[in-house]
Design a protein around this motif. Structure first.
Motif, PDB file in Angstrom:
ATOM      1  N   ARG A  45      -4.286 -52.117 -15.899  1.00  0.00           N
ATOM      2  CA  ARG A  45      -3.631 -53.279 -15.275  1.00  0.00           C
ATOM      3  C   ARG A  45      -2.127 -53.101 -15.398  1.00  0.00           C
ATOM      4  O   ARG A  45      -1.638 -52.504 -16.372  1.00  0.00           O
ATOM      5  CB  ARG A  45      -4.065 -54.585 -15.940  1.00  0.00           C
ATOM      6  N   PHE A  46      -1.414 -53.659 -14.413  1.00  0.00           N
ATOM      7  CA  PHE A  46       0.014 -53.403 -14.336  1.00  0.00           C
ATOM      8  C   PHE A  46       0.803 -54.699 -14.162  1.00  0.00           C
ATOM      9  O   PHE A  46       0.314 -55.669 -13.564  1.00  0.00           O
ATOM     10  CB  PHE A  46       0.303 -52.441 -13.177  1.00  0.00           C
ATOM     11  N   PHE A  47       2.033 -54.667 -14.690  1.00  0.00           N
ATOM     12  CA  PHE A  47       2.923 -55.818 -14.615  1.00  0.00           C
ATOM     13  C   PHE A  47       4.118 -55.497 -13.720  1.00  0.00           C
ATOM     14  O   PHE A  47       4.673 -54.386 -13.779  1.00  0.00           O
ATOM     15  CB  PHE A  47       3.430 -56.203 -16.009  1.00  0.00           C
ATOM     16  N   THR A  48       4.518 -56.469 -12.920  1.00  0.00           N
ATOM     17  CA  THR A  48       5.688 -56.301 -12.070  1.00  0.00           C
ATOM     18  C   THR A  48       6.953 -56.460 -12.916  1.00  0.00           C
ATOM     19  O   THR A  48       6.905 -57.025 -14.026  1.00  0.00           O
ATOM     20  CB  THR A  48       5.704 -57.348 -10.948  1.00  0.00           C
ATOM     21  N   PRO A  49       8.100 -55.992 -12.433  1.00  0.00           N
ATOM     22  CA  PRO A  49       9.355 -56.163 -13.181  1.00  0.00           C
ATOM     23  C   PRO A  49       9.645 -57.612 -13.539  1.00  0.00           C
ATOM     24  O   PRO A  49      10.134 -57.904 -14.636  1.00  0.00           O
ATOM     25  CB  PRO A  49      10.406 -55.594 -12.226  1.00  0.00           C
ATOM     26  N   ASN A  50       9.324 -58.540 -12.639  1.00  0.00           N
ATOM     27  CA  ASN A  50       9.576 -59.957 -12.916  1.00  0.00           C
ATOM     28  C   ASN A  50       8.750 -60.455 -14.098  1.00  0.00           C
ATOM     29  O   ASN A  50       9.215 -61.296 -14.881  1.00  0.00           O
ATOM     30  CB  ASN A  50       9.261 -60.810 -11.682  1.00  0.00           C
ATOM     31  N   GLN A  51       7.521 -59.934 -14.233  1.00  0.00           N
ATOM     32  CA  GLN A  51       6.649 -60.388 -15.320  1.00  0.00           C
ATOM     33  C   GLN A  51       7.112 -59.876 -16.682  1.00  0.00           C
ATOM     34  O   GLN A  51       6.783 -60.476 -17.701  1.00  0.00           O
ATOM     35  CB  GLN A  51       5.209 -59.933 -15.047  1.00  0.00           C
ATOM     36  N   LEU A  52       7.861 -58.790 -16.705  1.00  0.00           N
ATOM     37  CA  LEU A  52       8.318 -58.212 -17.974  1.00  0.00           C
ATOM     38  C   LEU A  52       9.795 -58.468 -18.246  1.00  0.00           C
ATOM     39  O   LEU A  52      10.285 -58.154 -19.335  1.00  0.00           O
ATOM     40  CB  LEU A  52       8.066 -56.695 -17.980  1.00  0.00           C
ATOM     41  N   GLU A  53      10.490 -59.040 -17.276  1.00  0.00           N
ATOM     42  CA  GLU A  53      11.950 -59.174 -17.376  1.00  0.00           C
ATOM     43  C   GLU A  53      12.390 -59.901 -18.643  1.00  0.00           C
ATOM     44  O   GLU A  53      13.300 -59.454 -19.354  1.00  0.00           O
ATOM     45  CB  GLU A  53      12.477 -59.912 -16.143  1.00  0.00           C
ATOM     46  N   SER A  54      11.744 -61.010 -18.960  1.00  0.00           N
ATOM     47  CA  SER A  54      12.149 -61.810 -20.128  1.00  0.00           C
ATOM     48  C   SER A  54      11.979 -61.022 -21.422  1.00  0.00           C
ATOM     49  O   SER A  54      12.863 -61.028 -22.289  1.00  0.00           O
ATOM     50  CB  SER A  54      11.334 -63.100 -20.189  1.00  0.00           C
ATOM     51  N   LEU A  55      10.859 -60.331 -21.560  1.00  0.00           N
ATOM     52  CA  LEU A  55      10.611 -59.559 -22.780  1.00  0.00           C
ATOM     53  C   LEU A  55      11.563 -58.365 -22.894  1.00  0.00           C
ATOM     54  O   LEU A  55      12.051 -58.052 -23.981  1.00  0.00           O
ATOM     55  CB  LEU A  55       9.156 -59.071 -22.794  1.00  0.00           C
ATOM     56  N   LEU A  56      11.830 -57.718 -21.774  1.00  0.00           N
ATOM     57  CA  LEU A  56      12.762 -56.588 -21.806  1.00  0.00           C
ATOM     58  C   LEU A  56      14.165 -57.043 -22.183  1.00  0.00           C
ATOM     59  O   LEU A  56      14.894 -56.328 -22.898  1.00  0.00           O
ATOM     60  CB  LEU A  56      12.784 -55.895 -20.439  1.00  0.00           C
ATOM     61  N   SER A  57      14.548 -58.248 -21.750  1.00  0.00           N
ATOM     62  CA  SER A  57      15.884 -58.759 -22.078  1.00  0.00           C
ATOM     63  C   SER A  57      16.022 -59.083 -23.566  1.00  0.00           C
ATOM     64  O   SER A  57      17.134 -59.191 -24.080  1.00  0.00           O
ATOM     65  CB  SER A  57      16.178 -60.010 -21.251  1.00  0.00           C
ATOM     66  N   GLN A  58      14.881 -59.210 -24.269  1.00  0.00           N
ATOM     67  CA  GLN A  58      14.903 -59.484 -25.709  1.00  0.00           C
ATOM     68  C   GLN A  58      14.944 -58.194 -26.527  1.00  0.00           C
ATOM     69  O   GLN A  58      14.915 -58.232 -27.765  1.00  0.00           O
ATOM     70  CB  GLN A  58      13.669 -60.290 -26.102  1.00  0.00           C
ATOM     71  N   GLY A  59      14.995 -57.064 -25.837  1.00  0.00           N
ATOM     72  CA  GLY A  59      15.133 -55.791 -26.538  1.00  0.00           C
ATOM     73  C   GLY A  59      13.848 -55.028 -26.732  1.00  0.00           C
ATOM     74  O   GLY A  59      13.857 -53.963 -27.366  1.00  0.00           O
ATOM     75  N   TYR A  60      12.735 -55.537 -26.225  1.00  0.00           N
ATOM     76  CA  TYR A  60      11.477 -54.800 -26.343  1.00  0.00           C
ATOM     77  C   TYR A  60      11.470 -53.620 -25.370  1.00  0.00           C
ATOM     78  O   TYR A  60      12.046 -53.680 -24.281  1.00  0.00           O
ATOM     79  CB  TYR A  60      10.282 -55.705 -26.036  1.00  0.00           C
ATOM     80  N   SER A  61      10.809 -52.546 -25.766  1.00  0.00           N
ATOM     81  CA  SER A  61      10.644 -51.411 -24.863  1.00  0.00           C
ATOM     82  C   SER A  61       9.647 -51.802 -23.773  1.00  0.00           C
ATOM     83  O   SER A  61       8.887 -52.767 -23.932  1.00  0.00           O
ATOM     84  CB  SER A  61      10.120 -50.200 -25.632  1.00  0.00           C
TER      85      SER A  61
END
Length: 573
Positions: free
Chosen positions: A266-282
């Motif tokens: 299963r895959f996530f779009t950039p919008n679905q991961l944007e918040s977590l990536l902005s918190q410094g998660y890989s």
């Protein structure tokens, strides 16, 4: 737990209505019907016993809309190991009874309940444990795996004899059952994603609560994942799926791990991961958190993360699958010319894209699909729509008649991919499924005119100039090819066929055989042979394929007045 699409087997047309009701709750099911007595089925068969036994050996769940006796007698010689038996059910022709016969360990009772609910009847379940305990311990629901089935028989016997059981871990299907649960019970059911060794009087279930996230290429990824699970003392059957950013959907690493563990991706779009990536998660950590809602375990690689959810993960509700685009050829017309591969794609696809006439040729295989119809001349727009749908995680089938790679939609799709190159299309799994071409069908209907060297030329000058077409006709005629003419005449294009004939007559005799095949595989099919000098624009339309013989092509007149046309394989000087 049913992992394979069931086969529904019928012996008469009266059973089709009931079969369709069952398919409404089992959308991946295949309908098998006895040839000569059924129509509108997915697969026709002539020998009931051979078909049923072959499906049984393949492990396909079987739903026979027929008497229980014929199912039992047919399958009896194959019965040996109940752990390997697929579910087998008998359903009354009028839908009044649903009887599970075999496959208690394969989820037959759950399947019977689903079918009975669709038919608005009660299933005839006779399994004592299922009735008294309210659940089948040997066949847990999706999301759980029994680690020690060999211990289950005695365990269930003790329960039925009055023993009580303590439940360790969370499993609503157990806590909400009729099990005699007692914290002090002598028997134990343990629900855990951890590696544990079964003890006496215990059953262990592994829930699918583990998410593995991958965001890039990893050397020896399968071995690394297995080592990480072992180091964390986690059971691999508890892995629910492989999760990743959509930008990595084509990464073979992800699909190698998915295949090795037998779990979906299963895959996530950039919008679905944007918040977590902005918190410094890989990206891998972000995907693991998005899948489970919990922090990932430590990992030696930035491209991989493992997280454990507090409850069973249903991958179907998380992210999106990798989009799939199949460009299929249905053949010239009837379903008999449709390949098994094409039929399987049509059954699995979520969306069908194509010219309305071609979508209608699909028949019942289009049931339950989203249809996206367009004009036959809007090929580029149709291809872009199909690609965009697939990029959103849909399984799209672009439907062509004949073969999709011959003057059809396969080229249109790849042209659009090349011209516009949208980044989101890179994630799509694109596949071309061939079909019988119109020239093959036309040749078969009248003999073997393509028996030696041949070529195909489209007479449509919409996408290429007439000068190029005329040059190719002359070259093919001079080289003595048999020529298949596609798109010979339309309402707006009538003179091209006459001009093509004139070019051919410079290299062919007036009596050269010409085959006119119209509406191949459809109502009103006609196939006839005329002489080249008789070929006029009135002879054909866009539903006609024309085969022009070489100087070697011959005809055979038959006693019934018909003609065979063939081109010899051997040239004689």
């Amino acid at each position: 737990m049913i992992n394979v699409a069931p086969a529904i087997v019928i012996l008469g047309q009266n059973s089709v209505i009931v079969a369709r009701k069952i398919i409404s709750v089992l959308p991946g099911a295949t309908l098998y019907g006895l040839e000569g007595r059924t129509s509108g089925v997915d697969v026709s068969f002539t020998n009931f016993g051979e078909t049923l036994r072959e499906l049984f050996v393949q492990g396909r769940p079987l739903i026979g809309i027929c008497a229980t006796g014929i199912l039992i007698r047919t399958l009896a010689p194959l019965l040996s190991d109940k752990r390997q038996e697929p579910p087998v059910l008998a359903v009354a022709e009028d839908g009044s009874a649903v009887v599970p016969l075999l496959g208690g360990l394969g989820g037959v009772n759950d399947l019977a309940r689903r079918i009975a609910e669709a038919l608005d009847v009660k299933p005839a379940i006779t399994t004592t444990g299922d009735l008294r305990l309210g659940t089948t311990l040997l066949s847990p629901p999706p999301g759980y795996h029994l680690a020690n089935p060999d211990d289950a028989k005695k365990f269930i016997s003790d329960l039925l004899a009055g023993a009580q059981v303590k439940l360790e871990g969370i499993a609503p299907w157990l806590s909400n059952s009729k099990l005699p649960i007692d914290p002090q019970g002598d028997l134990t059911i343990q629900v855990t994603e951890r590696l544990v060794t079964p003890t006496a009087n215990s059953l262990i279930y592994h829930p699918e609560t583990i998410a593995i996230a991958i965001s890039g290429m990893i050397d020896d990824a399968v071995a690394l994942v297995q080592q990480l699970l072992a180091d964390a003392k986690l059971e691999k059957t508890s892995v629910a799926g492989i999760f990743a950013p959509i930008t990595a959907a084509a990464d073979p690493t992800i699909h190698a791990v998915s295949s090795a563990l037998g779990v979906p991706t299963r895959f996530f779009t950039p919008n679905q991961l944007e918040s977590l990536l902005s918190q410094g998660y890989s990206p891998a950590q972000a995907a693991a958190i998005a899948a489970t809602g919990t922090s990932p375990l430590s990992s030696p690689s930035a491209n991989i993360a493992i997280a454990i959810a507090p409850q069973v993960i249903d991958p179907n509700t998380i992210g999106q699958p990798r989009g799939r685009l199949a460009i299929i050829g249905t053949g010239p017309g009837g379903s008999l010319w449709m390949s098994p591969e094409v039929k399987e794609i049509l059954k699995s696809a979520t969306d069908l894209v194509g010219y309305k006439t071609y979508l209608d040729l699909v028949g019942s295989l289009a049931d339950g699909k989203q249809r996206h119809e367009s004009d036959n001349r809007e090929e580029e727009a149709r291809a872009m729509m199909a690609l965009d749908l697939a990029a959103s995680g849909r399984y799209v089938a672009v439907v062509s008649s004949g073969d999709p790679g011959i003057y059809a939609m396969a080229t249109a799709v790849f042209e659009v991919c090349d011209r516009y190159a949208k980044p989101e299309w890179d994630s799509i799994d694109i596949h071309v499924a061939p079909g019988i071409s119109a020239m093959q069908a036309a040749a078969a209907a009248i003999g073997a005119p393509l028996g030696h060297d041949f070529c195909a030329i489209s007479l449509s000058d919409i996408l290429k100039p007439w000068s190029a077409i005329a040059q190719r006709i002359a070259a093919a005629a001079e080289a003595d090819f048999v020529i298949a003419f596609y798109n010979p005449v339309s309402k707006e294009r009538t003179w091209q066929l006459a001009e093509a004939r004139n070019i051919l007559l410079r290299h062919r005799t007036p009596d050269t055989p010409v085959v006119l095949a119209r509406n191949l595989g459809r109502p009103g099919q006609t196939v006839k042979a005329i002489a080249l000098e008789q070929l006029t624009p009135a002879s054909a339309d866009m539903r006609t394929i024309i085969l022009v013989g070489s100087t070697k092509t011959r005809t055979i007149k038959r006693r019934d007045g018909n003609i065979w046309v063939y081109t010899p394989r051997r040239y004689t000087e």
